[in-house]
Motif scaffolding. Structure first.
Motif, PDB file in Angstrom:
ATOM      1  N   ARG A 104       0.710  -1.306   0.503  1.00 49.28           N
ATOM      2  CA  ARG A 104       0.029  -0.424  -0.189  1.00 49.28           C
ATOM      3  C   ARG A 104       0.827   1.182   0.136  1.00 49.28           C
ATOM      4  NH1 ARG A 104      -3.104  -2.776   3.712  1.00 49.28           N
ATOM      5  NH2 ARG A 104      -2.457  -2.089   5.555  1.00 49.28           N
ATOM      6  N   ALA A 105       2.261   1.011  -0.090  1.00 46.58           N
ATOM      7  CA  ALA A 105       2.966   2.290   0.381  1.00 46.58           C
ATOM      8  C   ALA A 105       3.583   2.656  -1.610  1.00 46.58           C
ATOM      9  CB  ALA A 105       4.132   1.799   1.065  1.00 46.58           C
ATOM     10  N   HIS A 106       3.352   1.923  -1.987  1.00 47.04           N
ATOM     11  CA  HIS A 106       2.986   2.413  -3.731  1.00 47.04           C
ATOM     12  C   HIS A 106       1.988   2.993  -4.426  1.00 47.04           C
ATOM     13  CE1 HIS A 106       3.935   1.127  -7.874  1.00 47.04           C
ATOM     14  NE2 HIS A 106       4.671   0.955  -7.830  1.00 47.04           N
ATOM     15  N   PRO A 107       2.253   4.167  -4.792  1.00 39.75           N
ATOM     16  CA  PRO A 107       1.220   5.223  -5.198  1.00 39.75           C
ATOM     17  C   PRO A 107       1.179   4.953  -5.675  1.00 39.75           C
ATOM     18  CG  PRO A 107       4.151   5.101  -6.292  1.00 39.75           C
ATOM     19  CD  PRO A 107       3.597   4.595  -5.669  1.00 39.75           C
ATOM     20  N   GLN A 108       0.936   3.330  -6.277  1.00 39.99           N
ATOM     21  CA  GLN A 108      -0.422   2.709  -7.578  1.00 39.99           C
ATOM     22  C   GLN A 108      -0.805   2.041  -7.243  1.00 39.99           C
ATOM     23  OE1 GLN A 108       2.055   2.051 -10.688  1.00 39.99           O
ATOM     24  NE2 GLN A 108       2.245   3.430 -11.793  1.00 39.99           N
ATOM     25  N   VAL A 109      -1.141   1.749  -5.988  1.00 38.89           N
ATOM     26  CA  VAL A 109      -1.973   0.471  -5.337  1.00 38.89           C
ATOM     27  C   VAL A 109      -2.783   1.407  -4.126  1.00 38.89           C
ATOM     28  CG1 VAL A 109      -1.704  -1.342  -3.226  1.00 38.89           C
ATOM     29  CG2 VAL A 109       0.215  -0.751  -5.438  1.00 38.89           C
ATOM     30  N   ALA A 110      -4.391   0.815  -4.547  1.00 39.65           N
ATOM     31  CA  ALA A 110      -5.135   1.422  -3.137  1.00 39.65           C
ATOM     32  C   ALA A 110      -5.462   1.055  -2.201  1.00 39.65           C
ATOM     33  CB  ALA A 110      -6.549   2.090  -4.197  1.00 39.65           C
ATOM     34  N   GLU A 111      -5.428  -0.629  -2.943  1.00 41.24           N
ATOM     35  CA  GLU A 111      -5.742  -2.010  -1.487  1.00 41.24           C
ATOM     36  C   GLU A 111      -4.907  -2.597  -2.183  1.00 41.24           C
ATOM     37  OE1 GLU A 111      -9.965  -1.981  -0.849  1.00 41.24           O
ATOM     38  OE2 GLU A 111     -10.461  -1.102  -2.320  1.00 41.24           O
ATOM     39  N   ALA A 112      -4.799  -3.656  -0.451  1.00 44.45           N
ATOM     40  CA  ALA A 112      -3.809  -4.831  -1.054  1.00 44.45           C
ATOM     41  C   ALA A 112      -4.312  -6.123  -0.386  1.00 44.45           C
ATOM     42  CB  ALA A 112      -2.334  -4.437  -0.541  1.00 44.45           C
ATOM     43  N   VAL A 113      -4.431  -7.253  -0.578  1.00 44.37           N
ATOM     44  CA  VAL A 113      -4.495  -8.790   0.311  1.00 44.37           C
ATOM     45  C   VAL A 113      -3.294  -9.363   0.276  1.00 44.37           C
ATOM     46  CG1 VAL A 113      -6.259 -11.028   0.852  1.00 44.37           C
ATOM     47  CG2 VAL A 113      -7.116  -7.757   0.829  1.00 44.37           C
ATOM     48  N   VAL A 114      -2.749  -9.643   0.906  1.00 41.68           N
ATOM     49  CA  VAL A 114      -1.817 -10.958   0.970  1.00 41.68           C
ATOM     50  C   VAL A 114      -1.670 -12.542   1.271  1.00 41.68           C
ATOM     51  CG1 VAL A 114       0.868 -11.362   1.218  1.00 41.68           C
ATOM     52  CG2 VAL A 114      -0.261  -9.806   0.810  1.00 41.68           C
ATOM     53  N   VAL A 115      -2.254 -13.227   0.474  1.00 40.22           N
ATOM     54  CA  VAL A 115      -3.042 -14.748   0.995  1.00 40.22           C
ATOM     55  C   VAL A 115      -1.601 -15.878   0.896  1.00 40.22           C
ATOM     56  CG1 VAL A 115      -4.852 -14.572   1.467  1.00 40.22           C
ATOM     57  CG2 VAL A 115      -4.062 -15.089  -0.654  1.00 40.22           C
ATOM     58  N   ALA A 116      -1.767 -16.897   1.757  1.00 39.75           N
ATOM     59  CA  ALA A 116      -1.236 -17.429   1.083  1.00 39.75           C
ATOM     60  C   ALA A 116      -1.488 -19.200   0.596  1.00 39.75           C
ATOM     61  CB  ALA A 116      -0.129 -18.623   2.285  1.00 39.75           C
ATOM     62  N   ARG A 117      -1.378 -19.313  -0.492  1.00 34.81           N
ATOM     63  CA  ARG A 117      -2.060 -20.466  -1.105  1.00 34.81           C
ATOM     64  C   ARG A 117      -1.071 -21.619  -2.085  1.00 34.81           C
ATOM     65  NH1 ARG A 117      -6.467 -17.414  -4.354  1.00 34.81           N
ATOM     66  NH2 ARG A 117      -7.203 -19.798  -4.540  1.00 34.81           N
ATOM     67  N   LYS A 118      -1.960 -22.750  -2.586  1.00 35.30           N
ATOM     68  CA  LYS A 118      -0.921 -23.754  -3.074  1.00 35.30           C
ATOM     69  C   LYS A 118      -0.392 -23.704  -4.913  1.00 35.30           C
ATOM     70  CE  LYS A 118      -1.327 -26.472   0.320  1.00 35.30           C
ATOM     71  NZ  LYS A 118       0.507 -26.951   1.093  1.00 35.30           N
ATOM     72  N   ASP A 119       0.664 -23.212  -4.991  1.00 36.28           N
ATOM     73  CA  ASP A 119       1.122 -23.346  -6.475  1.00 36.28           C
ATOM     74  C   ASP A 119       0.891 -24.768  -7.186  1.00 36.28           C
ATOM     75  OD1 ASP A 119       2.942 -25.174  -6.094  1.00 36.28           O
ATOM     76  OD2 ASP A 119       4.533 -22.804  -6.070  1.00 36.28           O
ATOM     77  N   ARG A 120       0.894 -24.535  -8.823  1.00 34.75           N
ATOM     78  CA  ARG A 120       0.978 -25.284  -9.675  1.00 34.75           C
ATOM     79  C   ARG A 120       1.845 -26.949  -9.240  1.00 34.75           C
ATOM     80  NH1 ARG A 120       3.077 -21.324 -11.912  1.00 34.75           N
ATOM     81  NH2 ARG A 120       5.434 -21.256 -12.785  1.00 34.75           N
ATOM     82  N   ARG A 121       2.309 -26.866  -8.088  1.00 30.98           N
ATOM     83  CA  ARG A 121       3.666 -28.082  -7.665  1.00 30.98           C
ATOM     84  C   ARG A 121       3.161 -27.854  -5.884  1.00 30.98           C
ATOM     85  NH1 ARG A 121       6.983 -23.201  -9.410  1.00 30.98           N
ATOM     86  NH2 ARG A 121       7.269 -22.843  -7.889  1.00 30.98           N
ATOM     87  N   GLY A 122       2.170 -27.958  -6.130  1.00 25.71           N
ATOM     88  CA  GLY A 122       1.977 -28.663  -3.988  1.00 25.71           C
ATOM     89  C   GLY A 122       2.125 -27.618  -3.374  1.00 25.71           C
ATOM     90  N   ASP A 123       3.233 -26.425  -3.948  1.00 27.92           N
ATOM     91  CA  ASP A 123       3.856 -26.056  -2.514  1.00 27.92           C
ATOM     92  C   ASP A 123       3.364 -24.657  -2.182  1.00 27.92           C
ATOM     93  OD1 ASP A 123       5.764 -28.056  -2.950  1.00 27.92           O
ATOM     94  OD2 ASP A 123       7.200 -27.022  -4.804  1.00 27.92           O
ATOM     95  N   ASP A 124       3.037 -24.528  -1.017  1.00 28.61           N
ATOM     96  CA  ASP A 124       2.570 -23.144  -0.202  1.00 28.61           C
ATOM     97  C   ASP A 124       3.761 -21.953  -1.380  1.00 28.61           C
ATOM     98  OD1 ASP A 124       0.833 -23.816   1.322  1.00 28.61           O
ATOM     99  OD2 ASP A 124       2.164 -24.340   2.624  1.00 28.61           O
ATOM    100  N   GLU A 125       2.818 -20.943  -2.129  1.00 30.55           N
ATOM    101  CA  GLU A 125       3.451 -19.624  -2.200  1.00 30.55           C
ATOM    102  C   GLU A 125       3.037 -17.867  -1.566  1.00 30.55           C
ATOM    103  OE1 GLU A 125       3.835 -18.656  -5.739  1.00 30.55           O
ATOM    104  OE2 GLU A 125       1.312 -19.352  -6.592  1.00 30.55           O
ATOM    105  N   LEU A 126       2.963 -16.669  -1.840  1.00 29.04           N
ATOM    106  CA  LEU A 126       2.336 -15.695  -1.499  1.00 29.04           C
ATOM    107  C   LEU A 126       2.529 -14.991  -2.929  1.00 29.04           C
ATOM    108  CD1 LEU A 126       2.487 -14.896   1.759  1.00 29.04           C
ATOM    109  CD2 LEU A 126       4.389 -13.006   1.098  1.00 29.04           C
ATOM    110  N   VAL A 127       1.052 -15.049  -2.464  1.00 28.38           N
ATOM    111  CA  VAL A 127       0.067 -14.233  -3.711  1.00 28.38           C
ATOM    112  C   VAL A 127      -0.723 -12.902  -2.422  1.00 28.38           C
ATOM    113  CG1 VAL A 127      -1.776 -14.327  -5.661  1.00 28.38           C
ATOM    114  CG2 VAL A 127      -0.626 -16.221  -4.552  1.00 28.38           C
TER     115      VAL A 127
END
Length: 872
Positions: free
Chosen positions: A400-423
């Motif tokens: 949200r500190a980026h001037p072009q971002v109004a809102e942001a949400v970050v979650v962890a979810r499985k990627d296509r390899r089945g590993d956790d990744e930050l999105v």
């Protein structure tokens, strides 16, 4: 339109019927209605009958409604004829509100209510997936209504928007304080749009003066106003937001659309604390900070806020702690859930009255220097990705500190390899749409690499629940990374092989030679996998850092081509066969340091010390258990050294005595304690170790009074280094926390030990290989000046000195941001930029065009070494 007289008469008639149906104090009545005048009649009628309301949202699925009705034990359900058919089968008596009971008197029925009787049972989502009913009393609600009327300045001329679902506690705030002030509730029709020009026109026609909005919806509405080029409606005088963190960028945009003339309040409070616990209002309209997220303010009247650590002790000012709420608004607990109630509602040790309780919110916050509460996120928002614990709220704040971002949400979810990744999911500001690659590089300059999301998804708006909060379950999965545009095909045999490895590891069809490995979703673990395959494929030694320095296929392929072909790669770094008590050779770094220690003056010159300040009382026995656990986990902490005719060696003991010396400095005057601590630490650090006797560390705990203590651990440098100190403290904290909560530590088993590294290194780096490396450095440093680059005004001391000095200085924010921007644009670290600045300074002072600087490195080029304590 319903007047107060009509509302009161209809509620009285309903209350009398409810009493005839057996509704008394502590009896819960289900209220299953849409947003309409009957909603107010139902809620007020239940309270007049002495019962407790259980508001139910018509949008809930039948299974959830059935559970709530059964859990509340509601003998009566108030509804409307058009909704009655949506109710699941239940044993309650159904009363339809649209039917007026003619002939029934309009006088209020007799009541025998006290302040501690139930007023509401509001159902909130449960971490187990089962809703939990929060039991709220008249005492807490009356206190809230009085505070709301006073702080909002409500009066008969106000028109207050009823926006939220009936099942959301803010709907109670929209109704009852408004009525108590003689103001008008403006009901929002379900069919009305809640964004766009139609919504704005409706607000203006309705003359709404006060709005209480979920933060996520307010974010969206502000952006909508910017897109429409519209200003806040003129009749609007007050906006209250709450439910989630308000962003600084949204507040800046709010001021741009005319919000500077409107009172703006940021509220915080869980359902369990009677709607609202704290409130923040800028000193003047438009005076909230625009460079950081607005705080959530200070506690309301008859409410207390305590920030406590996991041991239930207050944290110092500026430190993060879990929010604990006390006072008259604290709920009784959860209906029919005594175990959960006991876990979340705990005795209040700070209260004067017996029996007082605190509600543990699970929220993290800290007190600012201005005395305002700053919300930091949820404890359960912490996720673990690739072994790292990450606070999603910290990543969201950086986005949200980026001037072009109004809102942001970050979650962890499985990627296509089945590993956790930050999105990361971002909503762009009105000015421009940010590029995902640019955002990741922006974050890379502010956060550790493991906290930079693997994917950034741009959305027009964040999905919301019926209550106006961000619906994380509805966030779409990221689209698999693909080459952007028309990727340039590999041009050489080596580029083709490297591209094939990347595609296989990243799960992509094709990879262009100039695409960034990390922009395609790569991270440190995948980088290690790529390097391992490159080593095997080309039979050459390529360091892991090569991929970070040149993160494209073309750059990595060029690195492979310039590496000596046919040179055997390093053998796998795995546990080495050895017998218990075997004499192990020193690693090369150890051998070098051992030679220095043998002739060091004064003795103890190569000791290293770490210090850990505790701001809550420490249980000595628990700390001893944690210390013993870490010592048994790491062989280096049980290692001693000896020599024979073949040189130095090291031996690992099966166990060693672990001692924790305790010194009490609390009786000294407070002004002298820190100085005495500093003296004793320096004295201990100067004491040499007997290398032949393990353990080669000393641990002391200094009691500084007022619940504060300092752990000081001194090591001989042969068994520890800077990264080791971080590993030691991290594991000690984890073990202490586990033992304090009667759990066993859950640290991953170590894949190997320092002795394995020493044996592996010796078997790989033969005399011939070492000679080649020495020759490389001789060539590289040939002709370099090795005298001092800076003209000293004093002769340097001939003997080594332990006197260290620092000269702190500050740079302006503008200069700092410029340095960070230079690092990002150069794809360099901040350290590299700072080093270049030092070299430029030395060149100017000395007039020399060549300046040689020496610096230490972690020496841990392989991922297997990251979690070890040892000297690298």
């Amino acid at each position: 339109v319903l007047t107060y007289a009509e509302l009161d008469a209809r509620a009285n008639r309903l209350a009398q019927r409810l009493q005839r149906l057996g509704v008394r104090p502590e009896v819960v009545v289900g209220v299953f209605v849409e947003r309409c005048p009957e909603m107010g009649v139902a809620l007020l009628g239940v309270l007049k009958a002495g019962g407790a309301c259980a508001p139910l949202d018509p949008s809930y699925p039948p299974e959830r409604l059935a559970f709530m009705l059964a859990d509340a034990g509601a003998p009566v359900v108030l509804t409307q004829p058009r909704l009655a058919k949506l109710l699941p089968p239940n044993g309650a008596t159904t009363v339809c509100l649209d039917i007026d009971w003619t002939g029934a008197p309009a006088e209020a029925p007799p009541r025998s209510l006290g302040p501690d009787h139930l007023a509401y049972v509001l159902y909130t989502s449960g971490s187990t997936g089962v809703p939990k009913g929060v039991m709220l009393t008249h005492r807490g609600l009356v206190n809230h209504h009085r505070v709301a009327v006073d702080r909002y300045g409500l009066g008969p001329g106000d028109r207050v928007l009823q926006f939220c679902s009936i099942s959301f506690d803010v709907s109670i705030e929209e109704l009852f304080p408004t009525w108590a002030a003689g103001a008008t509730v403006v009901l929002r029709r379900e069919e009305e749009p809640i964004l766009g020009r139609g919504w704005l026109d409706w607000l203006r026609r309705s003359g709404v003066s006060v709005m209480n909005l979920p933060t996520a919806y307010w974010h969206r509405w502000v952006r909508d106003l910017q897109v429409l080029g519209e200003a806040v409606p003129e009749a609007l005088r007050l906006v209250v937001v709450g439910g989630e963190r308000a962003s600084a960028s949204a507040y800046r945009s709010w001021l741009e659309v005319g919000g500077e003339r409107v009172r703006w309040l940021n509220a915080y409070g869980p359902t369990e604390a009677s709607i609202m616990a704290t409130l923040y209002e800028p000193d003047a309209p438009g005076a909230a900070p625009v460079d950081r997220d607005p705080p959530i303010g200070r506690p309301l009247a008859n409410t207390t806020i305590h920030l406590l650590d996991p041991q239930g002790q207050p944290v110092p000012p500026g430190a993060a702690g879990e929010v604990h709420i006390g006072g008259v608004g604290v709920a009784r607990g959860y209906l029919g859930r005594p175990e959960l109630s006991a876990e979340r509602f705990v005795p209040d040790p700070f209260a004067q009255s017996p029996g007082a309780r605190l509600y543990r919110t699970g929220d993290l916050a800290r007190w600012s220097k201005e005395g305002e509460l700053e919300f930091l996120g949820r404890l359960d928002d912490q996720v673990k990705v690739r072994g790292f614990r990450i606070e999603c709220a910290e990543v969201e704040a950086a986005l949200r500190a980026h001037p072009q971002v109004a809102e942001a949400v970050v979650v962890a979810r499985k990627d296509r390899r089945g590993d956790d990744e930050l999105v990361a999911y971002v909503v762009p500001s009105a000015e421009d749409t940010p590029d995902g690659v640019a955002l990741r590089r922006f974050l890379a300059g502010r956060l550790p690499s493991f906290m930079v999301p693997s994917s950034v998804v741009t959305l027009d708006a964040l999905p919301l629940t019926p209550n106006g909060k961000v619906d994380r379950a509805a966030l779409p999965p990221p689209v698999p990374a693909v080459a952007r545009g028309s990727p340039e095909a590999p041009r050489t045999r080596v580029e083709q092989a490297v591209a094939d490895i990347w595609a296989r590891v990243l799960g992509l069809e094709v990879v262009g030679v100039h695409e960034d490995f990390f922009d395609l979703g790569g991270h440190s673990l995948l980088a290690a996998q790529v390097i391992a395959e490159v080593r095997e494929r080309f039979a050459c030694e390529v360091p892991l850092g090569a991929l970070f320095e040149g993160p494209t296929v073309a750059e990595l392929a060029a690195r492979v081509e310039t590496t000596a072909w046919g040179s055997p790669p390093a053998p796998p770094l795995v546990p080495q066969p050895r017998a218990p008590g075997e004499r192990i050779p020193l690693s090369l770094p150890q051998e070098h340091l051992w030679a220095l220690e043998m002739r060091a003056e004064p003795a103890g010159l190569y000791n290293v010390t770490l210090q850990r300040r505790f701001t809550a009382p420490v249980e000595h026995t628990t700390l001893m258990r944690a210390l013993a656990y870490v010592v048994q986990r790491h062989e280096t902490l049980r290692t001693s050294f000896g020599t024979n005719d073949r040189g130095p060696y090291q031996v690992v003991a099966a166990s060693v005595p672990v001692e924790l010396a305790v010194s009490d400095l609390s009786s000294m005057p407070q002004s002298e304690r820190e100085a005495e601590l500093h003296r004793r630490v320096a004295e201990d650090n100067a004491m040499p170790f007997d290398l032949a006797r393990a353990p080669l560390f000393r641990a002391q705990l200094f009691d500084l009074g007022d619940g504060t203590s300092e752990l000081v651990v001194s090591f001989d440098h042969l068994i520890s280094d800077g990264t080791s100190a971080y590993v030691f403290i991290t594991e000690l904290d984890a073990a202490y926390d586990a033992y304090a909560h009667q759990r066993s530590p859950e640290l991953r088993p170590l894949p190997l030990h320092y002795g394995d590294f020493a044996l592996w290194q010796r078997r790989w780096l033969t005399d011939e290989r070492l000679a080649a490396q020495l020759e490389y450095w001789k060539r590289t440093l040939a002709g370099m000046p090795f005298g001092p680059a800076v003209p000293f005004d004093k002769v340097p001391p001939k003997a080594p000195t332990r006197r260290l000095h620092s000269a702190p200085f500050r740079v302006s924010a503008e200069v700092y941001e410029g340095l960070e921007a230079l690092a990002r644009s150069s794809r360099a670290t901040s350290f590299a930029v700072a080093t270049a600045a030092v070299q430029a300074l030395c060149a100017r002072l000395s007039g020399a065009s060549d300046v040689v600087l020496s610096t230490t490195t972690s020496g841990r080029q392989r991922a297997e070494l990251d979690g070890l304590i040892g000297f690298f």
